[in-house]
Design a protein around this motif. Structure first.
Motif, mmCIF file in Angstrom:
data_model
loop_
_atom_site.group_PDB
_atom_site.id
_atom_site.type_symbol
_atom_site.label_atom_id
_atom_site.label_comp_id
_atom_site.label_asym_id
_atom_site.label_seq_id
_atom_site.Cartn_x
_atom_site.Cartn_y
_atom_site.Cartn_z
ATOM 1 N N ASP A 109 0.836 -1.204 0.000
ATOM 2 C CA ASP A 109 0.000 0.000 0.000
ATOM 3 C C ASP A 109 0.867 1.250 0.000
ATOM 4 O O ASP A 109 0.588 2.219 -0.716
ATOM 5 N N VAL A 110 1.901 1.237 0.821
ATOM 6 C CA VAL A 110 2.800 2.395 0.910
ATOM 7 C C VAL A 110 3.442 2.661 -0.453
ATOM 8 O O VAL A 110 3.478 3.801 -0.925
ATOM 9 N N LYS A 111 3.918 1.598 -1.091
ATOM 10 C CA LYS A 111 4.564 1.763 -2.398
ATOM 11 C C LYS A 111 3.567 2.242 -3.453
ATOM 12 O O LYS A 111 3.918 3.014 -4.346
ATOM 13 N N ALA A 112 2.321 1.781 -3.347
ATOM 14 C CA ALA A 112 1.320 2.129 -4.356
ATOM 15 C C ALA A 112 0.732 3.521 -4.154
ATOM 16 O O ALA A 112 0.457 4.238 -5.115
ATOM 17 N N PHE A 113 0.533 3.905 -2.884
ATOM 18 C CA PHE A 113 -0.235 5.118 -2.617
ATOM 19 C C PHE A 113 0.519 6.249 -1.918
ATOM 20 O O PHE A 113 0.125 7.400 -2.020
ATOM 21 N N ALA A 114 1.577 5.931 -1.193
ATOM 22 C CA ALA A 114 2.167 6.963 -0.341
ATOM 23 C C ALA A 114 3.307 7.724 -0.981
ATOM 24 O O ALA A 114 3.524 8.884 -0.673
ATOM 25 N N ASN A 115 4.071 7.068 -1.841
ATOM 26 C CA ASN A 115 5.260 7.708 -2.391
ATOM 27 C C ASN A 115 4.885 8.672 -3.515
ATOM 28 O O ASN A 115 4.426 8.267 -4.574
ATOM 29 N N PRO A 116 5.082 9.982 -3.295
ATOM 30 C CA PRO A 116 4.662 10.959 -4.297
ATOM 31 C C PRO A 116 5.450 10.884 -5.594
ATOM 32 O O PRO A 116 5.016 11.392 -6.605
ATOM 33 N N THR A 117 6.620 10.241 -5.578
ATOM 34 C CA THR A 117 7.423 10.144 -6.805
ATOM 35 C C THR A 117 7.104 8.882 -7.591
ATOM 36 O O THR A 117 7.635 8.650 -8.656
ATOM 37 N N SER A 118 6.225 8.041 -7.021
ATOM 38 C CA SER A 118 5.904 6.774 -7.673
ATOM 39 C C SER A 118 5.005 6.996 -8.881
ATOM 40 O O SER A 118 4.006 7.688 -8.797
ATOM 41 N N PRO A 119 5.336 6.394 -10.043
ATOM 42 C CA PRO A 119 4.474 6.526 -11.222
ATOM 43 C C PRO A 119 3.069 6.007 -10.945
ATOM 44 O O PRO A 119 2.101 6.515 -11.471
ATOM 45 N N THR A 120 2.969 4.962 -10.079
ATOM 46 C CA THR A 120 1.653 4.382 -9.787
ATOM 47 C C THR A 120 0.737 5.397 -9.145
ATOM 48 O O THR A 120 -0.397 5.591 -9.565
ATOM 49 N N ILE A 121 1.250 6.064 -8.112
ATOM 50 C CA ILE A 121 0.401 7.025 -7.418
ATOM 51 C C ILE A 121 0.147 8.243 -8.286
ATOM 52 O O ILE A 121 -0.922 8.826 -8.271
ATOM 53 N N ALA A 122 1.158 8.639 -9.095
ATOM 54 C CA ALA A 122 0.961 9.777 -9.977
ATOM 55 C C ALA A 122 -0.192 9.504 -10.928
ATOM 56 O O ALA A 122 -1.073 10.334 -11.130
ATOM 57 N N THR A 123 -0.206 8.284 -11.506
ATOM 58 C CA THR A 123 -1.281 7.909 -12.422
ATOM 59 C C THR A 123 -2.611 7.867 -11.690
ATOM 60 O O THR A 123 -3.629 8.358 -12.175
ATOM 61 N N ALA A 124 -2.608 7.293 -10.482
ATOM 62 C CA ALA A 124 -3.846 7.169 -9.707
ATOM 63 C C ALA A 124 -4.412 8.532 -9.360
ATOM 64 O O ALA A 124 -5.616 8.749 -9.442
ATOM 65 N N GLU A 125 -3.515 9.489 -9.008
ATOM 66 C CA GLU A 125 -3.987 10.801 -8.615
ATOM 67 C C GLU A 125 -4.570 11.555 -9.795
ATOM 68 O O GLU A 125 -5.599 12.219 -9.675
ATOM 69 N N VAL A 126 -3.920 11.433 -10.954
ATOM 70 C CA VAL A 126 -4.436 12.103 -12.141
ATOM 71 C C VAL A 126 -5.826 11.578 -12.486
ATOM 72 O O VAL A 126 -6.756 12.324 -12.752
ATOM 73 N N THR A 127 -5.983 10.242 -12.425
ATOM 74 C CA THR A 127 -7.272 9.628 -12.732
ATOM 75 C C THR A 127 -8.338 10.068 -11.739
ATOM 76 O O THR A 127 -9.459 10.412 -12.098
ATOM 77 N N ALA A 128 -7.939 10.057 -10.441
ATOM 78 C CA ALA A 128 -8.916 10.369 -9.394
ATOM 79 C C ALA A 128 -9.372 11.817 -9.456
ATOM 80 O O ALA A 128 -10.485 12.133 -9.091
ATOM 81 N N HIS A 129 -8.490 12.748 -9.925
ATOM 82 C CA HIS A 129 -8.816 14.152 -9.874
ATOM 83 C C HIS A 129 -9.179 14.750 -11.236
ATOM 84 O O HIS A 129 -9.317 15.948 -11.366
ATOM 85 N N GLU A 130 -9.318 13.896 -12.254
ATOM 86 C CA GLU A 130 -9.722 14.419 -13.556
ATOM 87 C C GLU A 130 -11.139 14.967 -13.446
ATOM 88 O O GLU A 130 -12.056 14.275 -13.013
ATOM 89 N N PRO A 131 -11.358 16.229 -13.802
ATOM 90 C CA PRO A 131 -12.680 16.828 -13.616
ATOM 91 C C PRO A 131 -13.719 16.272 -14.585
ATOM 92 O O PRO A 131 -13.384 15.816 -15.683
ATOM 93 N N ASP A 132 -14.971 16.336 -14.166
ATOM 94 C CA ASP A 132 -16.084 15.978 -15.036
ATOM 95 C C ASP A 132 -16.443 17.231 -15.835
ATOM 96 O O ASP A 132 -17.048 18.167 -15.303
ATOM 97 N N PHE A 133 -16.080 17.268 -17.112
ATOM 98 C CA PHE A 133 -16.242 18.486 -17.898
ATOM 99 C C PHE A 133 -17.702 18.875 -18.091
ATOM 100 O O PHE A 133 -18.018 20.029 -18.365
ATOM 101 N N ASP A 134 -18.607 17.922 -17.933
ATOM 102 C CA ASP A 134 -20.035 18.233 -18.068
ATOM 103 C C ASP A 134 -20.524 19.144 -16.944
ATOM 104 O O ASP A 134 -21.598 19.743 -17.046
ATOM 105 N N ASN A 135 -19.742 19.236 -15.854
ATOM 106 C CA ASN A 135 -20.161 20.066 -14.717
ATOM 107 C C ASN A 135 -19.934 21.557 -14.960
ATOM 108 O O ASN A 135 -20.452 22.392 -14.223
ATOM 109 N N PHE A 136 -19.142 21.889 -15.989
ATOM 110 C CA PHE A 136 -18.819 23.294 -16.226
ATOM 111 C C PHE A 136 -19.796 23.890 -17.241
ATOM 112 O O PHE A 136 -19.962 23.378 -18.340
ATOM 113 N N LYS A 137 -20.428 25.002 -16.828
ATOM 114 C CA LYS A 137 -21.445 25.625 -17.677
ATOM 115 C C LYS A 137 -20.844 26.502 -18.762
ATOM 116 O O LYS A 137 -21.504 26.824 -19.746
ATOM 117 N N SER A 138 -19.590 26.938 -18.541
ATOM 118 C CA SER A 138 -18.955 27.813 -19.530
ATOM 119 C C SER A 138 -17.446 27.580 -19.521
ATOM 120 O O SER A 138 -16.898 26.999 -18.574
#
Length: 332
Positions: A251-280
Protein backbone atom coordinates in the motif's frame (compact mmCIF):
# COMPACT_ATOMS: atom_id res chain seq x y z
CA UNK A 1 2.24 16.05 16.01
CA UNK A 2 -0.79 15.19 17.92
CA UNK A 3 -2.90 14.18 20.83
CA UNK A 4 -5.06 17.21 21.42
CA UNK A 5 -4.77 18.52 24.95
CA UNK A 6 -7.24 20.54 26.99
CA UNK A 7 -5.20 23.58 25.94
CA UNK A 8 -6.01 22.71 22.28
CA UNK A 9 -2.28 22.79 21.55
CA UNK A 10 -1.16 19.53 19.98
CA UNK A 11 1.36 17.50 21.86
CA UNK A 12 4.88 17.54 20.45
CA UNK A 13 5.38 13.86 19.73
CA UNK A 14 8.78 12.27 19.38
CA UNK A 15 11.37 10.38 21.38
CA UNK A 16 14.39 11.36 19.29
CA UNK A 17 17.24 13.25 20.88
CA UNK A 18 16.49 16.33 18.75
CA UNK A 19 12.86 16.54 19.90
CA UNK A 20 13.91 15.95 23.50
CA UNK A 21 16.32 18.89 23.26
CA UNK A 22 13.60 21.12 21.77
CA UNK A 23 11.18 20.25 24.58
CA UNK A 24 13.85 20.94 27.18
CA UNK A 25 14.66 24.31 25.58
CA UNK A 26 10.97 25.26 25.48
CA UNK A 27 10.63 24.45 29.20
CA UNK A 28 13.66 26.61 30.03
CA UNK A 29 12.79 29.54 27.79
CA UNK A 30 8.98 29.75 27.95
CA UNK A 31 8.79 31.41 31.36
CA UNK A 32 11.08 34.25 30.23
CA UNK A 33 10.32 37.01 27.73
CA UNK A 34 13.40 36.17 25.65
CA UNK A 35 12.76 36.39 21.91
CA UNK A 36 13.04 33.13 20.04
CA UNK A 37 13.92 32.43 16.40
CA UNK A 38 12.70 29.03 15.20
CA UNK A 39 14.33 27.64 12.06
CA UNK A 40 13.52 24.59 9.97
CA UNK A 41 12.12 23.35 6.68
CA UNK A 42 8.49 23.73 5.62
CA UNK A 43 6.21 21.30 7.42
CA UNK A 44 8.72 20.43 10.15
CA UNK A 45 6.66 21.84 13.03
CA UNK A 46 7.94 25.39 13.66
CA UNK A 47 4.44 26.69 14.43
CA UNK A 48 3.98 24.03 17.09
CA UNK A 49 7.16 25.19 18.84
CA UNK A 50 5.80 28.74 18.88
CA UNK A 51 2.47 27.55 20.30
CA UNK A 52 4.17 25.66 23.14
CA UNK A 53 6.42 28.62 23.95
CA UNK A 54 3.23 30.65 24.40
CA UNK A 55 1.30 27.88 26.17
CA UNK A 56 3.98 27.42 28.83
CA UNK A 57 4.61 31.14 29.36
CA UNK A 58 3.11 33.55 31.88
CA UNK A 59 1.39 35.13 28.87
CA UNK A 60 -0.69 32.03 28.08
CA UNK A 61 -3.95 33.65 29.28
CA UNK A 62 -3.48 36.38 26.67
CA UNK A 63 -3.57 36.03 22.89
CA UNK A 64 -1.16 34.28 20.58
CA UNK A 65 -1.36 36.30 17.36
CA UNK A 66 0.07 34.70 14.22
CA UNK A 67 1.23 36.56 11.12
CA UNK A 68 2.42 34.76 7.98
CA UNK A 69 4.80 37.35 6.55
CA UNK A 70 5.04 35.47 3.24
CA UNK A 71 1.28 35.57 2.66
CA UNK A 72 0.91 39.35 2.92
CA UNK A 73 1.97 41.70 0.09
CA UNK A 74 4.86 44.01 1.00
CA UNK A 75 2.64 47.06 0.57
CA UNK A 76 0.22 45.76 3.22
CA UNK A 77 2.57 44.20 5.78
CA UNK A 78 3.15 47.42 7.75
CA UNK A 79 -0.59 48.06 8.06
CA UNK A 80 -1.08 44.42 9.10
CA UNK A 81 1.58 44.62 11.83
CA UNK A 82 1.17 48.17 13.11
CA UNK A 83 -2.36 49.12 12.06
CA UNK A 84 -3.36 52.32 10.28
CA UNK A 85 -5.37 55.46 10.83
CA UNK A 86 -8.45 56.28 8.78
CA UNK A 87 -7.52 58.01 5.53
CA UNK A 88 -3.83 57.12 5.75
CA UNK A 89 -4.05 55.62 2.25
CA UNK A 90 -6.72 55.17 -0.42
CA UNK A 91 -8.40 52.04 0.96
CA UNK A 92 -8.03 53.00 4.64
CA UNK A 93 -11.72 53.78 5.15
CA UNK A 94 -11.52 53.18 8.91
CA UNK A 95 -8.97 52.81 11.66
CA UNK A 96 -7.31 49.41 11.93
CA UNK A 97 -5.61 47.88 14.97
CA UNK A 98 -2.43 46.04 14.01
CA UNK A 99 -1.11 42.69 15.19
CA UNK A 100 1.41 44.23 17.61
CA UNK A 101 -1.44 45.91 19.50
CA UNK A 102 -3.66 42.83 19.34
CA UNK A 103 -0.85 40.73 20.81
CA UNK A 104 -0.13 43.14 23.67
CA UNK A 105 0.35 41.18 26.94
CA UNK A 106 0.57 38.05 24.80
CA UNK A 107 2.78 36.55 22.09
CA UNK A 108 3.28 37.64 18.48
CA UNK A 109 4.37 34.83 16.13
CA UNK A 110 6.00 36.16 12.97
CA UNK A 111 6.08 33.18 10.62
CA UNK A 112 8.31 33.24 7.51
CA UNK A 113 9.96 36.46 8.70
CA UNK A 114 12.64 35.99 6.04
CA UNK A 115 10.06 37.19 3.49
CA UNK A 116 9.43 40.52 5.22
CA UNK A 117 10.33 43.71 3.30
CA UNK A 118 13.30 45.77 4.51
CA UNK A 119 11.07 48.76 5.31
CA UNK A 120 8.85 46.60 7.52
CA UNK A 121 11.96 45.06 9.12
CA UNK A 122 13.11 48.56 10.16
CA UNK A 123 9.79 49.24 11.89
CA UNK A 124 9.77 45.84 13.60
CA UNK A 125 13.29 46.55 14.86
CA UNK A 126 12.14 49.87 16.35
CA UNK A 127 9.15 48.17 17.99
CA UNK A 128 11.46 45.59 19.58
CA UNK A 129 13.96 48.22 20.72
CA UNK A 130 11.48 50.69 22.21
CA UNK A 131 8.36 48.58 22.86
CA UNK A 132 6.42 51.25 20.98
CA UNK A 133 4.68 51.32 17.59
CA UNK A 134 3.10 54.00 15.45
CA UNK A 135 0.17 53.20 13.18
CA UNK A 136 0.56 53.90 9.46
CA UNK A 137 -0.55 57.49 8.91
CA UNK A 138 -0.48 58.20 12.63
CA UNK A 139 1.78 60.27 14.88
CA UNK A 140 0.94 58.92 18.35
CA UNK A 141 3.33 56.39 19.84
CA UNK A 142 1.56 53.38 21.35
CA UNK A 143 3.17 51.26 24.06
CA UNK A 144 3.10 47.51 23.39
CA UNK A 145 4.05 44.65 25.71
CA UNK A 146 4.69 41.75 23.35
CA UNK A 147 6.82 38.62 23.40
CA UNK A 148 7.98 37.95 19.84
CA UNK A 149 8.65 34.50 18.42
CA UNK A 150 9.78 34.40 14.79
CA UNK A 151 10.20 31.51 12.37
CA UNK A 152 11.81 31.02 8.98
CA UNK A 153 12.71 28.30 6.51
CA UNK A 154 15.50 30.46 5.11
CA UNK A 155 19.14 30.79 6.10
CA UNK A 156 18.94 34.33 7.46
CA UNK A 157 22.73 34.72 7.58
CA UNK A 158 22.81 34.16 3.81
CA UNK A 159 19.87 36.58 3.43
CA UNK A 160 21.89 39.16 5.39
CA UNK A 161 24.87 38.66 3.04
CA UNK A 162 22.53 39.11 0.07
CA UNK A 163 21.17 42.34 1.54
CA UNK A 164 17.68 40.96 2.05
CA UNK A 165 17.63 40.90 5.86
CA UNK A 166 18.88 43.27 8.54
CA UNK A 167 21.66 41.98 10.76
CA UNK A 168 20.53 44.13 13.70
CA UNK A 169 17.02 42.65 13.49
CA UNK A 170 18.47 39.13 13.29
CA UNK A 171 20.37 39.69 16.53
CA UNK A 172 17.26 41.15 18.20
CA UNK A 173 15.18 38.12 17.23
CA UNK A 174 17.70 35.35 17.86
CA UNK A 175 18.26 35.65 21.61
CA UNK A 176 17.29 31.96 21.66
CA UNK A 177 17.67 29.79 18.55
CA UNK A 178 15.61 26.61 18.15
CA UNK A 179 16.18 24.47 15.08
CA UNK A 180 13.47 21.95 14.18
CA UNK A 181 15.08 19.07 12.25
CA UNK A 182 13.53 17.61 9.08
CA UNK A 183 11.69 14.31 9.40
CA UNK A 184 14.50 12.40 7.64
CA UNK A 185 16.76 13.24 10.59
CA UNK A 186 14.28 11.75 13.06
CA UNK A 187 12.99 8.69 11.22
CA UNK A 188 12.66 6.78 14.51
CA UNK A 189 9.80 9.13 15.44
CA UNK A 190 7.76 8.09 12.37
CA UNK A 191 6.03 5.09 14.07
CA UNK A 192 4.85 7.27 16.99
CA UNK A 193 3.68 10.05 14.67
CA UNK A 194 1.98 7.55 12.36
CA UNK A 195 0.08 5.90 15.23
CA UNK A 196 -1.12 9.29 16.42
CA UNK A 197 -2.24 10.36 12.92
CA UNK A 198 -4.04 7.04 12.40
CA UNK A 199 -5.98 7.52 15.65
CA UNK A 200 -6.87 11.14 14.90
CA UNK A 201 -7.90 10.72 11.26
CA UNK A 202 -9.82 7.47 11.71
CA UNK A 203 -11.69 9.00 14.65
CA UNK A 204 -12.55 12.06 12.53
CA UNK A 205 -13.86 9.75 9.81
CA UNK A 206 -15.82 7.67 12.34
CA UNK A 207 -14.10 4.43 11.39
CA UNK A 208 -12.13 1.79 13.36
CA UNK A 209 -8.49 2.76 13.77
CA UNK A 210 -6.33 1.14 11.10
CA UNK A 211 -2.88 -0.31 11.69
CA UNK A 212 0.35 -0.41 9.71
CA UNK A 213 2.19 -3.70 9.23
CA UNK A 214 5.82 -3.94 10.29
CA UNK A 215 6.94 -3.99 6.67
CA UNK A 216 4.61 -1.08 5.93
CA UNK A 217 6.20 0.95 8.72
CA UNK A 218 9.68 0.22 7.38
CA UNK A 219 8.51 1.37 3.94
CA UNK A 220 7.21 4.61 5.45
CA UNK A 221 10.48 5.21 7.28
CA UNK A 222 12.41 4.76 4.02
CA UNK A 223 10.59 7.56 2.15
CA UNK A 224 12.40 10.88 1.48
CA UNK A 225 9.85 13.10 3.33
CA UNK A 226 10.66 16.38 1.62
CA UNK A 227 7.40 17.77 3.03
CA UNK A 228 8.21 16.60 6.58
CA UNK A 229 5.46 16.03 9.18
CA UNK A 230 2.81 17.82 7.12
CA UNK A 231 3.52 15.41 4.24
CA UNK A 232 3.42 12.42 6.61
CA UNK A 233 -0.02 13.38 7.86
CA UNK A 234 -1.37 13.83 4.33
CA UNK A 235 0.06 10.45 3.29
CA UNK A 236 -1.43 8.68 6.30
CA UNK A 237 -4.83 10.14 5.44
CA UNK A 238 -4.45 8.92 1.85
CA UNK A 239 -3.45 5.44 3.05
CA UNK A 240 -6.44 5.29 5.43
CA UNK A 241 -8.81 6.04 2.57
CA UNK A 242 -7.24 3.76 -0.04
CA UNK A 243 -6.06 0.78 2.05
CA UNK A 244 -7.71 -2.08 3.96
CA UNK A 245 -7.65 -2.55 7.76
CA UNK A 246 -3.93 -3.29 7.76
CA UNK A 247 -1.78 -0.87 5.76
CA UNK A 248 0.98 -2.92 4.09
CA UNK A 249 4.28 -2.10 2.42
CA UNK A 250 2.55 -2.69 -0.90
CA UNK A 251 0.00 0.00 0.00
CA UNK A 252 2.80 2.40 0.91
CA UNK A 253 4.56 1.76 -2.40
CA UNK A 254 1.32 2.13 -4.36
CA UNK A 255 -0.24 5.12 -2.62
CA UNK A 256 2.17 6.96 -0.34
CA UNK A 257 5.26 7.71 -2.39
CA UNK A 258 4.66 10.96 -4.30
CA UNK A 259 7.42 10.14 -6.81
CA UNK A 260 5.90 6.77 -7.67
CA UNK A 261 4.47 6.53 -11.22
CA UNK A 262 1.65 4.38 -9.79
CA UNK A 263 0.40 7.03 -7.42
CA UNK A 264 0.96 9.78 -9.98
CA UNK A 265 -1.28 7.91 -12.42
CA UNK A 266 -3.85 7.17 -9.71
CA UNK A 267 -3.99 10.80 -8.61
CA UNK A 268 -4.44 12.10 -12.14
CA UNK A 269 -7.27 9.63 -12.73
CA UNK A 270 -8.92 10.37 -9.39
CA UNK A 271 -8.82 14.15 -9.87
CA UNK A 272 -9.72 14.42 -13.56
CA UNK A 273 -12.68 16.83 -13.62
CA UNK A 274 -16.08 15.98 -15.04
CA UNK A 275 -16.24 18.49 -17.90
CA UNK A 276 -20.03 18.23 -18.07
CA UNK A 277 -20.16 20.07 -14.72
CA UNK A 278 -18.82 23.29 -16.23
CA UNK A 279 -21.44 25.62 -17.68
CA UNK A 280 -18.95 27.81 -19.53
CA UNK A 281 -15.35 27.97 -20.65
CA UNK A 282 -14.74 30.75 -18.07
CA UNK A 283 -16.03 28.50 -15.27
CA UNK A 284 -13.58 25.78 -16.30
CA UNK A 285 -10.72 28.31 -16.58
CA UNK A 286 -11.42 29.50 -13.03
CA UNK A 287 -11.43 25.89 -11.81
CA UNK A 288 -8.15 25.11 -13.57
CA UNK A 289 -6.52 28.30 -12.31
CA UNK A 290 -7.61 27.59 -8.73
CA UNK A 291 -6.28 24.03 -8.82
CA UNK A 292 -2.98 25.13 -10.40
CA UNK A 293 -2.39 27.86 -7.81
CA UNK A 294 -3.39 25.54 -4.97
CA UNK A 295 -0.95 22.88 -6.22
CA UNK A 296 1.92 25.37 -6.51
CA UNK A 297 1.23 26.84 -3.05
CA UNK A 298 1.19 23.37 -1.49
CA UNK A 299 4.38 22.43 -3.33
CA UNK A 300 6.12 25.53 -1.96
CA UNK A 301 4.82 25.08 1.58
CA UNK A 302 2.50 28.08 1.17
CA UNK A 303 5.42 30.44 0.70
CA UNK A 304 3.60 33.07 -1.36
CA UNK A 305 6.75 34.91 -2.42
CA UNK A 306 8.40 31.72 -3.71
CA UNK A 307 5.18 30.60 -5.45
CA UNK A 308 4.78 33.98 -7.16
CA UNK A 309 8.32 33.69 -8.52
CA UNK A 310 7.63 30.08 -9.53
CA UNK A 311 4.57 30.96 -11.64
CA UNK A 312 5.94 34.36 -12.74
CA UNK A 313 3.32 36.76 -11.35
CA UNK A 314 3.46 39.61 -8.84
CA UNK A 315 3.12 38.56 -5.20
CA UNK A 316 0.25 41.03 -4.69
CA UNK A 317 -1.49 39.49 -7.74
CA UNK A 318 -1.11 36.00 -6.28
CA UNK A 319 -2.43 37.22 -2.93
CA UNK A 320 -5.58 38.55 -4.67
CA UNK A 321 -6.00 35.18 -6.43
CA UNK A 322 -5.81 33.40 -3.05
CA UNK A 323 -8.55 35.72 -1.78
CA UNK A 324 -10.63 35.32 -4.96
CA UNK A 325 -10.61 31.52 -4.83
CA UNK A 326 -10.90 31.29 -1.05
CA UNK A 327 -7.75 29.17 -0.79
CA UNK A 328 -6.66 28.22 2.71
CA UNK A 329 -3.59 26.45 3.99
CA UNK A 330 -4.23 22.83 4.95
CA UNK A 331 -7.51 22.45 3.06
CA UNK A 332 -8.16 19.20 1.20
Amino acid sequence: VLKKKVSKTREMLGESQAIGKIKETIDRVALTDARVLVTGANGSGKELVARWLHEKSHRSDAALIEVNCAAIPSELIESELFGHEKGSFTSAVKQRIGKFELASSGTLFLDEIGDMSLSAQAKVLRALQENKITRVGGEKEIDVDVRVVAATNKDLLKEIEAGNFRMDLYHRLSVILIHVPPLIERRDDIPLLTKSFLEEICTDYGMPVKKVSEAGMEALKALPWSGNIRELRNMIERLIILSDKIITDADVKAFANPTSPTIATAEVTAHEPDFDNFKSFQEYKDFAEREYIKFKLEKNGWNVSKTADDIDIQRSHLYSKIEKFGLKRGEN
